[in-house]
Motif scaffolding. Structure first.
Motif, PDB file in Angstrom:
ATOM      1  N   THR A   2     100.309 -52.804  54.649  1.00 46.02           N
ATOM      2  CA  THR A   2     100.264 -51.342  54.635  1.00 46.02           C
ATOM      3  C   THR A   2     100.562 -50.803  53.244  1.00 46.02           C
ATOM      4  OG1 THR A   2     100.928 -51.255  56.963  1.00 46.02           O
ATOM      5  CG2 THR A   2     101.243 -49.261  55.658  1.00 46.02           C
ATOM      6  N   PRO A  51      94.257 -51.216  49.488  1.00 48.09           N
ATOM      7  CA  PRO A  51      93.641 -50.150  48.677  1.00 48.09           C
ATOM      8  C   PRO A  51      93.425 -48.892  49.512  1.00 48.09           C
ATOM      9  CG  PRO A  51      92.484 -52.246  48.424  1.00 48.09           C
ATOM     10  CD  PRO A  51      93.435 -52.423  49.560  1.00 48.09           C
ATOM     11  N   ALA A  52      93.362 -47.775  48.860  1.00 47.61           N
ATOM     12  CA  ALA A  52      93.139 -46.506  49.548  1.00 47.61           C
ATOM     13  C   ALA A  52      91.880 -46.586  50.403  1.00 47.61           C
ATOM     14  CB  ALA A  52      93.013 -45.378  48.525  1.00 47.61           C
ATOM     15  N   GLY A  53      92.008 -46.166  51.647  1.00 45.74           N
ATOM     16  CA  GLY A  53      90.872 -46.172  52.561  1.00 45.74           C
ATOM     17  C   GLY A  53      90.698 -47.456  53.342  1.00 45.74           C
ATOM     18  N   THR A  54      91.487 -48.500  53.026  1.00 47.28           N
ATOM     19  CA  THR A  54      91.401 -49.772  53.746  1.00 47.28           C
ATOM     20  C   THR A  54      92.467 -49.814  54.835  1.00 47.28           C
ATOM     21  OG1 THR A  54      90.551 -50.954  51.810  1.00 47.28           O
ATOM     22  CG2 THR A  54      91.534 -52.286  53.558  1.00 47.28           C
ATOM     23  N   ARG A  55      92.053 -49.980  56.062  1.00 48.85           N
ATOM     24  CA  ARG A  55      92.988 -50.020  57.192  1.00 48.85           C
ATOM     25  C   ARG A  55      93.230 -51.462  57.601  1.00 48.85           C
ATOM     26  NH1 ARG A  55      89.233 -45.969  58.482  1.00 48.85           N
ATOM     27  NH2 ARG A  55      90.097 -43.860  58.469  1.00 48.85           N
TER      28      ARG A  55
END
Length: 351
Positions: free
Chosen positions: A172, A176-180
């Motif tokens: 978490t 990277p931003a946008g990766t869940r």
């Protein structure tokens, strides 16, 4: 034997004296033969003693529990209903365990029945089985499936879940931003006892392999083909992953503190997944003999050391930790595991 790195793989052509008896790790061929005989003798003694001696827990009465809930295979649309069905089953199991007087099991079941727990599966019978999701599986781009080793059941589930929580927290933070991301803690098979004959054979792994393949199919049914799925397989769990590898729809299989897989090489696993392996410097598994022998109608031992060059896995750094430290917060091993799960393989540090 230290970390066992490269044990049994050095030949005269690789730097030995061609005019002397073949040497591996400084031992002449006669010494190796004696060592192999002692290993086989020790493995045979394990089998014989376990057959001859009573099993301490055999007489312990089983904890009553309901049959598992059987919802349809989960999809992104039905995931919440699946979780709810298994939480209800865990709540009933807790009630029956409490009535039976088993407070430890009742507490474990009750915790799993909590409203925030996301259960893909639950079975309170016997040692118990559970599959729990951390994170939003329906929207996950990166999924890690944890496969435990010996002595893992509902009574000891907390320590297994702690590993999943540590990994999920790291993912978490670092995704990277946008990766869940999501982590699946898969206690989906009857793990062997550390002191038992089962822990020295592939029998339990053979039984578990179809279940692990089914779990990965279920994950794919929820996330679709877009997600990257990595299996992190600890100790005897690495034998399970190896037996399931052929046809397994995974991107990476990571062998942690593995005693061996039963395969001679990574290529023998017959999988498209990239195979990784690591062993902490303080892990006692480094002292396990990497031999395999047919004894009493079964195969005992798991063969080639997964961190040796002969096996052919991608070996990465795991630091100085022991057998239970691969998911320790702040550890080298956890940092590298997160990179593998996220697909940032170029950042993985090597020994």
């Amino acid at each position: 034997m230290g970390r066992g790195r490269g044990h049994g793989s050095r030949t005269a052509a690789e730097g030995g004296d061609a005019g002397a008896p073949p040497v591996r790790d400084g031992r002449p061929a006669a010494g190796r033969r004696r060592a192999r005989r002692w290993c086989r003798t020790g493995l045979a003694a394990l089998i014989a003693s376990a057959v001859a001696l009573p099993v301490a827990g055999a007489a312990r009465p089983g904890v009553p529990a309901p049959a598992p809930a059987t919802p349809a295979p989960p999809t992104a649309a039905t995931l919440d209903a699946t979780y709810a069905a298994h939480r209800a089953n865990a709540e009933e199991a807790a009630r029956r365990a409490a009535e039976h007087g088993d407070r430890r099991r009742a507490a474990a079941d009750r915790a799993l029945a909590g409203p925030s727990r996301q259960l893909l599966a639950f079975d309170g019978r016997g040692p118990g089985l559970a599959t729990e999701v951390l994170g939003d599986l329906a929207r996950a781009d990166r999924v890690a499936v944890l496969v435990p080793g010996s002595d893992t059941g509902l009574d000891t589930y907390g320590r297994f879940r702690a590993a999943a929580v540590a990994l999920h927290e790291r993912l978490t933070r670092e995704a990277p931003a946008g990766t869940r991301t999501a982590v699946v803690a898969w206690l989906g098979y009857a793990t062997p006892g550390t002191i038992s004959t089962a822990v020295a054979t592939t029998d339990r792994a053979e039984q578990a392999a179809p279940r692990l393949r089914a779990l990965v199919r279920d994950v794919r049914g929820v996330t679709g083909r877009r997600s990257r799925v990595s299996l992190l397989c600890h100790s005897y769990g690495s034998v399970v992953c190896a037996r399931a590898a052929a046809g397994l729809d995974a991107d990476a299989i990571v062998l942690l503190g593995s005693p061996g897989t039963g395969a001679d090489t990574a290529a023998d696993l017959r999988t498209r997944a990239r195979i990784w392996a690591a062993r902490g410097a303080g892990d006692w598994v480094g002292h396990v003999p990497h031999v395999s022998a047919d004894l009493f109608g079964t195969t005992v031992g798991f063969g080639t050391d997964p961190v040796s060059p002969a096996f052919g896995a991608r070996v990465f750094a795991a630091g100085d930790g022991g057998h239970s430290d691969y998911f320790a917060p702040g550890s080298t091993s956890l940092a590298n595991l997160a990179r593998i799960v996220l697909g940032e393989t170029g950042a993985v540090t090597r020994d």
